[in-house]
Design a protein around this motif. Structure first.
Motif, PDB file in Angstrom:
ATOM      1  N   UNK A 170     -97.425  -6.022  -8.805  1.00 35.47           N
ATOM      2  CA  UNK A 170     -98.183  -7.166  -8.300  1.00 35.47           C
ATOM      3  C   UNK A 170     -97.276  -8.243  -7.740  1.00 35.47           C
ATOM      4  N   UNK A 171     -96.170  -8.483  -8.423  1.00 34.49           N
ATOM      5  CA  UNK A 171     -95.207  -9.474  -7.937  1.00 34.49           C
ATOM      6  C   UNK A 171     -94.638  -9.070  -6.581  1.00 34.49           C
ATOM      7  N   UNK A 172     -94.235  -7.803  -6.451  1.00 33.68           N
ATOM      8  CA  UNK A 172     -93.663  -7.353  -5.180  1.00 33.68           C
ATOM      9  C   UNK A 172     -94.693  -7.394  -4.060  1.00 33.68           C
ATOM     10  N   UNK A 173     -95.929  -7.016  -4.354  1.00 34.96           N
ATOM     11  CA  UNK A 173     -96.970  -7.031  -3.325  1.00 34.96           C
ATOM     12  C   UNK A 173     -97.267  -8.458  -2.854  1.00 34.96           C
ATOM     13  N   UNK A 174     -97.418  -9.378  -3.800  1.00 34.57           N
ATOM     14  CA  UNK A 174     -97.780 -10.741  -3.410  1.00 34.57           C
ATOM     15  C   UNK A 174     -96.631 -11.475  -2.752  1.00 34.57           C
ATOM     16  N   UNK A 175     -95.398 -11.207  -3.174  1.00 37.49           N
ATOM     17  CA  UNK A 175     -94.245 -11.935  -2.622  1.00 37.49           C
ATOM     18  C   UNK A 175     -93.756 -11.350  -1.307  1.00 37.49           C
ATOM     19  N   UNK A 176     -93.755 -10.013  -1.200  1.00 38.92           N
ATOM     20  CA  UNK A 176     -93.105  -9.384  -0.049  1.00 38.92           C
ATOM     21  C   UNK A 176     -94.066  -8.734   0.948  1.00 38.92           C
ATOM     22  N   UNK A 177     -95.245  -8.324   0.499  1.00 42.77           N
ATOM     23  CA  UNK A 177     -96.200  -7.688   1.413  1.00 42.77           C
ATOM     24  C   UNK A 177     -97.230  -8.710   1.892  1.00 42.77           C
ATOM     25  N   UNK A 178     -97.962  -9.320   0.973  1.00 39.25           N
ATOM     26  CA  UNK A 178     -98.969 -10.311   1.341  1.00 39.25           C
ATOM     27  C   UNK A 178     -98.344 -11.662   1.673  1.00 39.25           C
ATOM     28  N   UNK A 179     -97.136 -11.904   1.151  1.00 40.66           N
ATOM     29  CA  UNK A 179     -96.446 -13.191   1.327  1.00 40.66           C
ATOM     30  C   UNK A 179     -97.366 -14.354   0.940  1.00 40.66           C
ATOM     31  N   UNK A 180     -97.952 -14.201  -0.223  1.00 34.12           N
ATOM     32  CA  UNK A 180     -98.892 -15.195  -0.738  1.00 34.12           C
ATOM     33  C   UNK A 180     -98.140 -16.426  -1.223  1.00 34.12           C
ATOM     34  N   UNK A 181     -98.521 -17.575  -0.685  1.00 27.16           N
ATOM     35  CA  UNK A 181     -97.897 -18.829  -1.119  1.00 27.16           C
ATOM     36  C   UNK A 181     -98.678 -19.431  -2.288  1.00 27.16           C
TER      37      UNK A 181
END
Length: 221
Positions: A170-181
């Motif tokens: 989840x961390x990798x997806x939100x930080x690097x794929x979705x780039x969720x701020x």
């Protein structure tokens, strides 16, 4: 995490027999054959012998270039990380630092833009439904999650390992794929401080509680 966290690859085993392909052409043939074999049979069912046959080389040549099946698999992916090796080293270290060590390693390694771009491509494959997704999941279960489960030593070890993995993925997806701020721009150490103890708690359920950790370190504005 220091460079010592990276496991040092062992010396390659085996020598190619006379008459077999060697050098760059032999290695390239092995990687092409492994890519096809893993896609068709999955990570679990694929074997180094079958890959050697498909590549038209002696199995000794496979062992000459690749330490084991995990080594060959990550080569086919051009993976920027070796989670199987890193997990082994981290689990050999202090037990109460496993969670933070895993999170810090992932974030520090993926600060590199090239590594980040490749892991994004791999994650997108992993969450799909094709053969690439199957072989990635089998690799992670066999080489990473099962080791985490064994380390927990509890009756619900598999659940603990999967919950810890859900935090990391989840961390990798939100930080690097979705780039969720603001996750995408939060400093590495802040994420380590917040997520590391959660991973630790999922795996071992011992030591400081999450409530205690929250009381000790107020959230940043």
């Amino acid at each position: 995490m220091s460079d010592a966290t990276e496991a040092t690859p062992r010396r390659r085993r085996g020598r190619p027999r006379a008459g077999t392909r060697s050098g760059a052409s032999g290695k390239a043939a092995i990687i092409r054959a492994a890519t096809d074999e893993f896609a068709e049979r999955g990570y679990e069912a694929a074997s180094l012998r079958a890959i050697a046959r498909r590549a038209g080389v002696d199995s000794a040549l496979v062992h000459h270039y690749f330490e084991d099946k995990a080594d060959l698999f990550t080569a086919t992916l051009e993976a920027p990380l070796r989670p199987d090796r890193v997990i082994t080293v981290i689990l050999a270290g202090p037990r109460d630092e496993v969670g933070t060590s895993i999170v810090r390693y992932l974030l520090e390694q993926l600060d590199d833009k090239k590594a980040q771009a490749r892991i994004v491509a791999i994650l997108r494959t992993a969450v799909g439904s094709g053969p690439g997704s199957r072989m990635l999941k089998e690799f992670l279960v066999r080489e990473v999650f099962q080791r985490l489960a064994a380390a927990s030593g509890s009756d619900d070890a598999d659940l603990r390992a999967n919950l810890a993995a859900s935090q990391l993925v989840g961390l990798m997806l939100t930080r690097f794929v979705l780039r969720l701020e603001p996750i995408a721009s939060t400093p590495t150490e802040e994420l380590v401080r917040r997520i590391g103890p959660v991973v630790q708690w999922h795996l071992f359920g011992a030591g400081q509680s999450l409530r205690t950790l929250d009381a000790e370190a107020p959230l940043s504005e």
